[in-house]
Design an enzyme around this catalytic site. Structure first.
Site, PDB file in Angstrom:
ATOM      1  N   GLN A 128     -24.255  -0.149 -51.800  1.00 23.73           N
ATOM      2  CA  GLN A 128     -23.536  -1.345 -52.225  1.00 23.73           C
ATOM      3  C   GLN A 128     -23.642  -1.543 -53.737  1.00 23.73           C
ATOM      4  O   GLN A 128     -24.727  -1.517 -54.303  1.00 23.73           O
ATOM      5  CB  GLN A 128     -24.097  -2.572 -51.495  1.00 23.73           C
ATOM      6  CG  GLN A 128     -23.370  -3.859 -51.786  1.00 23.73           C
ATOM      7  CD  GLN A 128     -21.943  -3.871 -51.274  1.00 23.73           C
ATOM      8  OE1 GLN A 128     -21.642  -3.309 -50.230  1.00 23.73           O
ATOM      9  NE2 GLN A 128     -21.057  -4.504 -52.014  1.00 23.73           N
ATOM     10  N   LYS A 142     -19.938  -5.563 -42.828  1.00 27.34           N
ATOM     11  CA  LYS A 142     -19.726  -4.139 -42.566  1.00 27.34           C
ATOM     12  C   LYS A 142     -20.476  -3.698 -41.311  1.00 27.34           C
ATOM     13  O   LYS A 142     -19.934  -2.971 -40.472  1.00 27.34           O
ATOM     14  CB  LYS A 142     -20.176  -3.311 -43.775  1.00 27.34           C
ATOM     15  CG  LYS A 142     -19.273  -3.441 -44.990  1.00 27.34           C
ATOM     16  CD  LYS A 142     -19.869  -2.735 -46.197  1.00 27.34           C
ATOM     17  CE  LYS A 142     -18.964  -2.883 -47.418  1.00 27.34           C
ATOM     18  NZ  LYS A 142     -19.539  -2.316 -48.638  1.00 27.34           N
ATOM     19  N   ASP A 152     -17.187   5.642 -49.453  1.00 26.02           N
ATOM     20  CA  ASP A 152     -16.551   4.830 -50.490  1.00 26.02           C
ATOM     21  C   ASP A 152     -15.537   5.645 -51.288  1.00 26.02           C
ATOM     22  O   ASP A 152     -14.690   5.078 -51.972  1.00 26.02           O
ATOM     23  CB  ASP A 152     -17.603   4.267 -51.454  1.00 26.02           C
ATOM     24  CG  ASP A 152     -17.938   2.812 -51.177  1.00 26.02           C
ATOM     25  OD1 ASP A 152     -17.119   2.128 -50.528  1.00 26.02           O
ATOM     26  OD2 ASP A 152     -19.004   2.355 -51.620  1.00 26.02           O
TER      27      ASP A 152
END
Length: 288
Positions: free
Chosen positions: A97, A53, A120
């Site tokens: 995460q 990422k 997200d």
């Protein structure tokens, strides 16, 4: 034989588009979109994913902020870090995460993120925006799936029967909402669904996100259906080596489908590309 949907090619095109937009935004506003990723613990797979990422962000001309916290961090300490990033004007997107250690309530952490920085798309407010047809940040994997579907089908999704195998908050539920937005007739199925094969056989679009290797068999696929395989499963072969497979028996299903995503190289590359697109969208929500 099905057309193989090349997720790498779609992702490369989206990332190039994002990079061009980032360059323009930097010229206009003198500040680059910034993504902060918080990793708790040292899970090897998560570390690789977080590293990818960061690399993708830098390649797109964005700022990448990487925070590593010990697996023993308390929930209060993690939420304090999230709240600090909420206030940081250089950070336009925040991603914690997952999964988190068992002693931390994932929902509490996700809902501590500023909804306009929730790249997200997991915050309850963004889930509500999606469910009610309002604009918001959408989970990256379903977003990538719908982009590929619209391209493969020439934008003609209206009236098609889509089945979503899986009901997670990360893929299944938001995927169903995105399909409804496109005027599909949507069936959500899961491990307790009866007559699963028969339901799948009636679908024009099959989204497999059930988390079981090669669970969806060829006879489940209607001739001419489009199959999007979200699953990523590592299986052991007879020679002791390991192989990545999806939730669909790919070789057999490809004989019946109109188009199908491979694993790897299908949905996966689009997830990170959509994360970059979401970061730009979050940036524009904060710096109009």
């Amino acid at each position: 034989m099905a057309t193989i949907i090349d997720g790498k090619a779609y992702a490369a095109k989206l990332r190039a588009s994002v990079a061009a937009e980032v360059a323009e935004l930097k010229t206009t506003h003198r500040i680059a979109p910034g993504l902060a990723v918080v990793l708790v613990g040292s899970d090897p797979a998560s570390e690789i994913y977080v590293g990818n990422k960061g690399k993708a962000c830098r390649e797109a001309g964005m700022e990448s902020f990487d925070y590593r916290l010990a697996a023993t961090v308390t929930q209060a300490e993690l939420i304090a870090k999230v709240e600090e990033l909420n206030k940081d004007a250089k950070v336009h997107g925040i991603l914690v995460q997952l999964p988190l250690p068992k002693h931390i309530d994932e929902s509490a952490v996700i809902n501590a993120i500023d909804p306009n920085k929730d790249v997200d798309g997991f915050h309850v407010i963004n889930a509500g925006r999606l469910a009610t047809g309002q604009d918001g940040l959408v989970p990256c994997t379903p977003l990538g799936c719908i982009m590929m579907l619209k391209d493969v089908l020439g934008g003609e999704l209206a009236g098609k029967h889509a089945i979503v195998l899986g009901r997670s908050n990360i893929v299944g539920k938001p995927m169903a909402q995105l399909l409804l937005r496109e005027n599909c007739t949507v069936t959500i199925a899961h491990s307790r669904t009866k007559n699963l094969a028969a339901l799948s056989q009636s679908a024009d679009i099959v989204i497999a996100a059930i988390g079981k290797p090669e669970f969806v068999q060829a006879e489940w696929i209607k001739n001419g259906a489009v199959v999007i395989d979200v699953g990523i499963n590592r299986i052991m072969l007879t020679d002791g080596s390991k192989k990545l497979v999806g939730d669909v028996a790919f070789a057999e299903a490809a004989q019946r489908a109109k188009a199908i995503t491979p694993v790897p190289g299908g949905v996966g590359p689009m997830t990170i590309a959509c994360l970059l697109a979401n970061t730009v969208k979050a940036y524009k929500m904060q710096i109009p």
